[in-house]
Design a protein around this motif. Structure first.
Motif, short mmCIF file in Angstrom:
data_model
loop_
_atom_site.label_atom_id
_atom_site.label_comp_id
_atom_site.label_asym_id
_atom_site.label_seq_id
_atom_site.Cartn_x
_atom_site.Cartn_y
_atom_site.Cartn_z
N GLU A 43 26.99 9.00 -0.48
CA GLU A 43 27.46 9.71 0.72
C GLU A 43 27.20 8.87 1.96
OE1 GLU A 43 29.05 12.77 1.12
OE2 GLU A 43 29.30 12.59 -1.05
N ARG A 44 28.15 8.90 2.87
CA ARG A 44 28.03 8.15 4.12
C ARG A 44 26.94 8.77 4.99
NH1 ARG A 44 30.04 7.98 9.32
NH2 ARG A 44 30.56 5.89 10.02
N ILE A 45 26.09 7.92 5.56
CA ILE A 45 25.07 8.35 6.50
C ILE A 45 25.65 8.18 7.90
CG2 ILE A 45 22.77 7.88 7.43
CD1 ILE A 45 22.00 6.88 4.62
N PRO A 46 25.75 9.26 8.67
CA PRO A 46 26.35 9.16 10.00
C PRO A 46 25.65 8.11 10.87
CG PRO A 46 25.97 11.45 9.43
CD PRO A 46 25.29 10.61 8.38
N GLN A 47 26.45 7.39 11.61
CA GLN A 47 25.98 6.32 12.48
C GLN A 47 26.03 6.81 13.92
OE1 GLN A 47 28.22 2.81 11.78
NE2 GLN A 47 27.76 1.93 13.76
N HIS A 48 24.89 6.81 14.59
CA HIS A 48 24.83 7.29 15.97
C HIS A 48 24.66 6.16 16.98
CE1 HIS A 48 24.67 11.34 14.41
NE2 HIS A 48 23.68 10.98 13.63
N ARG A 49 24.40 4.94 16.46
CA ARG A 49 24.19 3.79 17.33
C ARG A 49 24.90 2.57 16.76
NH1 ARG A 49 17.72 4.54 18.24
NH2 ARG A 49 17.90 6.55 19.24
N ARG A 50 25.11 1.56 17.60
CA ARG A 50 25.72 0.32 17.13
C ARG A 50 24.70 -0.59 16.46
NH1 ARG A 50 28.99 -1.95 22.11
NH2 ARG A 50 26.92 -1.72 22.95
N THR A 51 23.41 -0.34 16.71
CA THR A 51 22.34 -1.11 16.08
C THR A 51 21.38 -0.13 15.42
OG1 THR A 51 22.46 -2.83 17.77
CG2 THR A 51 20.43 -2.73 16.49
N ILE A 52 21.02 -0.42 14.16
CA ILE A 52 20.04 0.41 13.48
C ILE A 52 18.96 -0.50 12.88
CG2 ILE A 52 21.66 2.26 12.92
CD1 ILE A 52 21.54 1.18 9.98
N ALA A 53 17.82 0.10 12.55
CA ALA A 53 16.72 -0.62 11.93
C ALA A 53 16.49 -0.03 10.54
CB ALA A 53 15.46 -0.50 12.77
N LEU A 54 16.58 -0.88 9.52
CA LEU A 54 16.36 -0.46 8.14
C LEU A 54 14.93 -0.79 7.72
CD1 LEU A 54 19.66 -1.68 6.45
CD2 LEU A 54 19.07 0.64 7.18
N CYS A 55 14.28 0.14 7.05
CA CYS A 55 12.90 -0.02 6.60
C CYS A 55 12.78 -1.14 5.57
CB CYS A 55 12.40 1.29 6.00
SG CYS A 55 10.75 1.20 5.30
N ARG A 56 11.75 -1.99 5.73
CA ARG A 56 11.43 -3.02 4.73
C ARG A 56 10.07 -2.77 4.10
NH1 ARG A 56 11.94 -9.18 6.18
NH2 ARG A 56 10.94 -8.60 8.12
N CYS A 57 9.23 -1.97 4.73
CA CYS A 57 7.87 -1.79 4.22
C CYS A 57 7.79 -0.71 3.14
CB CYS A 57 6.90 -1.46 5.35
SG CYS A 57 7.06 0.20 6.03
N GLY A 58 8.78 0.17 3.09
CA GLY A 58 8.78 1.24 2.09
C GLY A 58 8.00 2.47 2.49
N LEU A 59 7.46 2.51 3.70
CA LEU A 59 6.61 3.62 4.13
C LEU A 59 7.28 4.62 5.07
CD1 LEU A 59 3.37 1.54 4.77
CD2 LEU A 59 3.91 2.95 2.78
N SER A 60 8.48 4.33 5.51
CA SER A 60 9.16 5.19 6.47
C SER A 60 9.42 6.59 5.90
CB SER A 60 10.51 4.56 6.87
OG SER A 60 11.22 5.44 7.72
#
Length: 63
Positions: free
Chosen positions: A28-45
């Protein structure tokens, strides 16, 4: 149209800039509210796949 870019932020998330479509595990598509997003790399988010800053308190480090 500018291309999308993904930049690994030192000791932090992956920054995605430009036009993109983000999908969850279920496809399913995750709605985009910004032109820049930050994706988790640590696995703790708590809001995966997006970064919530948990890497800072955990002392996440990358090469």
């Amino acid at each position: 149209m500018n291309p999308s870019t993904i930049t690994a932020y030192p000791n932090g998330p992956l920054l995605v800039r430009g036009p993109f479509e983000l999908q969850g595990e279920d496809g399913e598509r995750i709605p985009q509210h910004r032109r820049t997003i930050a994706l988790c790399r640590c696995g703790l988010s708590a809001i995966k796949p997006l970064c919530d800053g948990s890497h800072k308190a955990a002392g996440f480090r990358t090469d």
